[in-house]
Design a protein around this motif. Sequence first.
Motif, PDB file in Angstrom:
ATOM      1  N   MET A 176      -1.040  51.939  76.736  1.00 36.24           N
ATOM      2  CA  MET A 176      -0.276  53.120  76.280  1.00 36.24           C
ATOM      3  C   MET A 176       0.570  53.682  77.418  1.00 36.24           C
ATOM      4  O   MET A 176       0.163  53.660  78.572  1.00 36.24           O
ATOM      5  N   ASP A 177       1.719  54.158  77.088  1.00 43.68           N
ATOM      6  CA  ASP A 177       2.609  54.721  78.102  1.00 43.68           C
ATOM      7  C   ASP A 177       2.139  56.133  78.470  1.00 43.68           C
ATOM      8  O   ASP A 177       2.220  57.058  77.670  1.00 43.68           O
ATOM      9  N   LEU A 178       1.634  56.257  79.702  1.00 39.73           N
ATOM     10  CA  LEU A 178       1.154  57.563  80.167  1.00 39.73           C
ATOM     11  C   LEU A 178       2.178  58.237  81.070  1.00 39.73           C
ATOM     12  O   LEU A 178       1.937  59.324  81.588  1.00 39.73           O
ATOM     13  N   SER A 179       3.316  57.595  81.286  1.00 35.72           N
ATOM     14  CA  SER A 179       4.237  58.082  82.306  1.00 35.72           C
ATOM     15  C   SER A 179       4.981  59.334  81.865  1.00 35.72           C
ATOM     16  O   SER A 179       5.211  59.570  80.673  1.00 35.72           O
ATOM     17  N   LYS A 218       8.332  61.747  83.454  1.00 39.74           N
ATOM     18  CA  LYS A 218       9.339  61.937  84.490  1.00 39.74           C
ATOM     19  C   LYS A 218       9.679  63.423  84.561  1.00 39.74           C
ATOM     20  O   LYS A 218      10.104  64.024  83.576  1.00 39.74           O
ATOM     21  N   ASN A 242       8.199  60.914  89.526  1.00 40.59           N
ATOM     22  CA  ASN A 242       8.016  59.843  88.546  1.00 40.59           C
ATOM     23  C   ASN A 242       6.525  59.598  88.422  1.00 40.59           C
ATOM     24  O   ASN A 242       5.960  58.793  89.157  1.00 40.59           O
ATOM     25  N   LYS A 279       3.212  58.142  87.051  1.00 44.42           N
ATOM     26  CA  LYS A 279       2.771  56.995  86.224  1.00 44.42           C
ATOM     27  C   LYS A 279       1.783  57.472  85.164  1.00 44.42           C
ATOM     28  O   LYS A 279       1.578  56.826  84.150  1.00 44.42           O
ATOM     29  N   ASN A 280       1.153  58.597  85.455  1.00 45.88           N
ATOM     30  CA  ASN A 280       0.309  59.273  84.465  1.00 45.88           C
ATOM     31  C   ASN A 280       0.337  60.753  84.819  1.00 45.88           C
ATOM     32  O   ASN A 280       0.766  61.118  85.918  1.00 45.88           O
ATOM     33  N   PRO A 289      -5.842  57.360  77.268  1.00 43.81           N
ATOM     34  CA  PRO A 289      -5.227  56.640  76.128  1.00 43.81           C
ATOM     35  C   PRO A 289      -6.050  56.767  74.841  1.00 43.81           C
ATOM     36  O   PRO A 289      -5.484  57.013  73.766  1.00 43.81           O
ATOM     37  N   SER A 299       1.120  58.288  70.508  1.00 44.89           N
ATOM     38  CA  SER A 299       1.294  56.947  71.044  1.00 44.89           C
ATOM     39  C   SER A 299       1.735  56.960  72.501  1.00 44.89           C
ATOM     40  O   SER A 299       1.948  55.910  73.099  1.00 44.89           O
ATOM     41  N   SER A 300       1.893  58.147  73.068  1.00 44.39           N
ATOM     42  CA  SER A 300       2.230  58.248  74.492  1.00 44.39           C
ATOM     43  C   SER A 300       1.926  59.675  74.950  1.00 44.39           C
ATOM     44  O   SER A 300       1.708  60.569  74.125  1.00 44.39           O
ATOM     45  N   ARG A 354       4.191  61.478  76.430  1.00 45.31           N
ATOM     46  CA  ARG A 354       5.405  62.258  76.117  1.00 45.31           C
ATOM     47  C   ARG A 354       5.366  62.811  74.690  1.00 45.31           C
ATOM     48  O   ARG A 354       5.827  63.913  74.421  1.00 45.31           O
TER      49      ARG A 354
END
Lengths: 303, 245
Positions: A1-4, A6, A11, A13-14, A282, A291-292, A294
């Motif tokens: 899963m995208d945990l990032s 910005k 930046n 990553k989580n 996640p 799903s993320s 964000r």
Amino acid sequence: MDLSVKLPGLNLKNPIIPASGCFGYGREFAEMYDLSLLGGIAIKSATPKERFGNPTPRIAETPMGMLNAIGLQNHGVDWIIENELPFLSQYDTEIIANIAGASEEDYLEVIEKMNDNPVVKAYELNISCPNVKHGGMGLGTSPDLAAEMTRRAKAAARKPVYVKLSPNVTDIVSIAKACEEAGADGLVMINTLLGMRMDLRTGKPLLANGTGGLSGPAIKPVGIRCVYQCAQAVHIPIIGVGGISNATDVVEYLYAGASAVEVGAANFVDPYVCPSIIAQLPAVLEKYGNSSVREAIGKGLRK
Amino acid sequence: MMQVNNAIIRSNENIGKDVYRMVLETSIASEVACGQFVQVQVPGFYLRRPISVSEVLDENHLVLVYKTVGEGTAALSEMKENEVVNLFGPLGTGFPVENRDVVLVGGGVGVPPLVETAKQYISNGNQVTAVLGFNTKADAILVERLKECGAKVVTASMDGSLGTKGTVMDAIKENGIEVPFVLACGPLPMLKAVASCYSCGYVSLEARMACGMGACMGCVVQDENGQAKRVCKDGPVFQIGKVVL
């Protein structure tokens, strides 16, 4: 899963960042796990000169939390630049420098010294420390003073400036708005709540400083409320802090409008809490239909 | 290597006024050096309790001897055999093990870490004299245990109900103990007295802590240059003269 996530200058990553003052400069935790797992690290407050801090006892336990009155102990900005930032540079994680001082000029001096340092990605103005007599919370409890400090910091800074707000105010929203208008790139909330305990054996306050800052799960609802109120009033990102111990707490903060979170006192209870949260996140996000990271940010705000 | 680990309580018995001896089954035991401590998570309480390791029985068992001073330690004393407590440790810088005779000075609930320390010195073939001070005979702990380990033990009590009437310093004088190397753990006034009489040795400090691993700066003391030392990481054992007591 995208945990990032910005954010200005960061930046991540989580969204998991150990909170300033609860993680030193990472050295002790680096003995236990790889700091590159972390989204970022908010390092212990830097002041222009070395500070010993307050007398002991500096720590007291409370129901589901703790009081601290450390008093911004640190070796001073020059020492930090020379000795701690090179150590942190080996890790793939975003370093946030927490800045403190006894006057506006102190904050500007630290910022100017850190401006050229490539390890520091953003500043976090600590105008909310309840444990020092000058500066600290005194600059963060009035919208005008907070705005003036923010304006001067922004003029001096060549990195994004986040302002860490105090919950010990009548109206945190007005202070958040004032910081935004003064150019803040983001907000961090909340610092500790001013608290106190008495020692029944001595009849005196338990902490040598008298008062201290309350943190831990006991303050989580206050932090979530502050984030929720401010997220509706400002357009800059908010990093949520206060009582986070697990991934469920993180998702609560994200829903309330936080874009990332800082984890403080929980590091003292479980030194592995940050990597544990990152591992759990996640599954918890998915459980509630995200799903993320964000997608979860601001989900609970009134539209 | 410090680790976080669930330990099984094998016994938890009252051994003196408000003092309990808990045997824990944990792999941390194999890592503990004398004078180190563990952070004990008492169910229902937020912060961990820093408690010194009294002795290591074998690679899977260690002993904590603790006093019930507040609600957390009171709750710990109520825990039963086979219940689980979470430990973080071993932590801190303990007593050095040097190849020389030593006098161990303990006051009250400062006595426990001296047991493992005595065992280490004795197993190296050194003579160990333990001077133990308590308020009253009812407060005395671990006197027999230290004798079993092979230490010569003398005692003192403030009310005279056990050994020399007075402090550990009075007992040292009365018994003509002249060993120049001291390791001490106990209340601050006792440590100050020890530090003023001995130039060679180490003292173990007690402090309110949060993290226990050197990160939070909650438990600092000043060294001889006014710099901060962390009781949890740089200590709890410090060389006499190196920290301001």
